[in-house]
Design a protein around this motif. Structure first.
Motif: not given
Length: 325
Positions: A284-294
């Protein structure tokens, strides 16, 4: 309600059908979910073919994950309310308008997480961070992987970067290098070039490659193995390109290389609740920070499931194919 079902194992395009069935009723400890979006994973297709690690009783509903809104509560359910938006995983029959699921298995979602990402929140991201947790590499160590344009490959590269682990990614075609670059993923080598090994070793330099990830099989397994440092580990978690691995015995013997399997479903079942919560927090942290995308390659209605499967199996797609009830 509508659901996608099959009554025999086989190629998904041949055996899947969309049918009208009675709406389910949640039992004790369950909730009724109104599905919003559900992804098509390769393990869903393997299950439909009858080639996955678990074979469901037939007839069976298809799909296993999605984002949903709670529609009704079964007896004894606490901590959830009608209207809550949740991520649901490991739920048979997720490609449907309505499904039931254990309340304890659902993940409440922050409002700022889009449905398109929430639909894919668990299976592939959790596989990626579970693989990294299993490898237990220290910051600065190097990992090699194939199938880097796949969902897990993209996520391994992104979560590894957050953890300070360097990833060398192998793709089968030159266009894959560009696809990953567009997502901010570098250190990618196309194995359709004659000098791909020289390119890979140039990227690796003097670093020691501690581990490799193989989700292809066939000759591709040996490609990853060839880049491992002495004492390295080849972790196998898929066989998209062939059920048999072609591995040379010499390097395994003389360089003390190890080959081991990884099945995300079993690892998840055996994982402690504390580790599970920590890894979900990392996702969740990666997705919300924008460091991870799907990324999403396309969205299809349930009635067009055959077209959605065809899109999933199309080479070069830029993300997951989703079904919308």
């Amino acid at each position: 309600m509508l659901t996608v079902t099959y009554d025999r194992f086989g190629e998904p395009a041949d055996v899947l059908r969309t049918a009208a069935v009675d709406s389910p009723t949640p039992g004790a400890g369950e909730v009724l979910l109104r599905m919003l979006l559900s992804p098509i994973h390769h393990h869903d297709l393997w299950t439909i073919r009858g080639t996955y690690g678990v074979r469901p009783a037939l007839p069976s509903g298809a799909g296993s994950e999605g984002v949903a809104v709670v529609g009704a509560l079964g007896e004894g359910v606490e901590g959830l309310a009608v209207g809550d938006r949740v991520a649901a995983s490991a739920i048979p029959g997720a490609w449907a308008e309505l499904v039931t699921a254990r309340a304890s298995s659902l993940i409440p979602l922050p409002a700022e997480l889009p449905d398109e990402s929430a639909a894919q929140l668990v299976a592939m991201p959790f596989s990626a961070v579970s693989l990294l947790e299993h490898l237990d590499l220290a910051p600065g160590e190097v990992l090699v992987q194939n199938a880097a344009t796949g969902a897990v490959g993209r996520l391994v590269a992104q979560f590894a970067r957050i953890r300070g682990i360097r990833v060398i990614s192998l793709v089968r075609r030159g266009s894959g290098v560009e696809e990953l670059a567009a997502q901010g993923i570098g250190d990618v080598i196309a194995t359709d070039r004659e000098d791909w090994q020289e390119q890979a070793r140039s990227l690796i330099g003097e670093a020691h490659v501690a581990a490799g990830l193989d989700s292809v099989g066939g000759e591709a397994s040996a490609q990853v193995l060839s880049l491992l440092g002495d004492g390295g580990r080849l972790v196998v978690f898929g066989a998209m390109g062939g059920s048999t691995m072609a591995l040379p015995s010499g390097p395994i013997i003389f360089r003390n290389l190890r080959v081991e399997g990884f099945w995300g479903s079993r690892v998840s079942q055996e994982m402690s609740p504390e580790v599970r919560r920590r890894l979900l927090g990392e996702i969740l942290s990666g997705l919300l920070s924008g460091d991870v995308s799907l990324p999403v390659a396309g969205i299809f209605p349930l009635e067009e499931v055959a077209a959605a499967v065809s899109a999933t199996l199309t080479a070069g797609r830029g993300g997951k194919v989703l079904l919308r009830p």
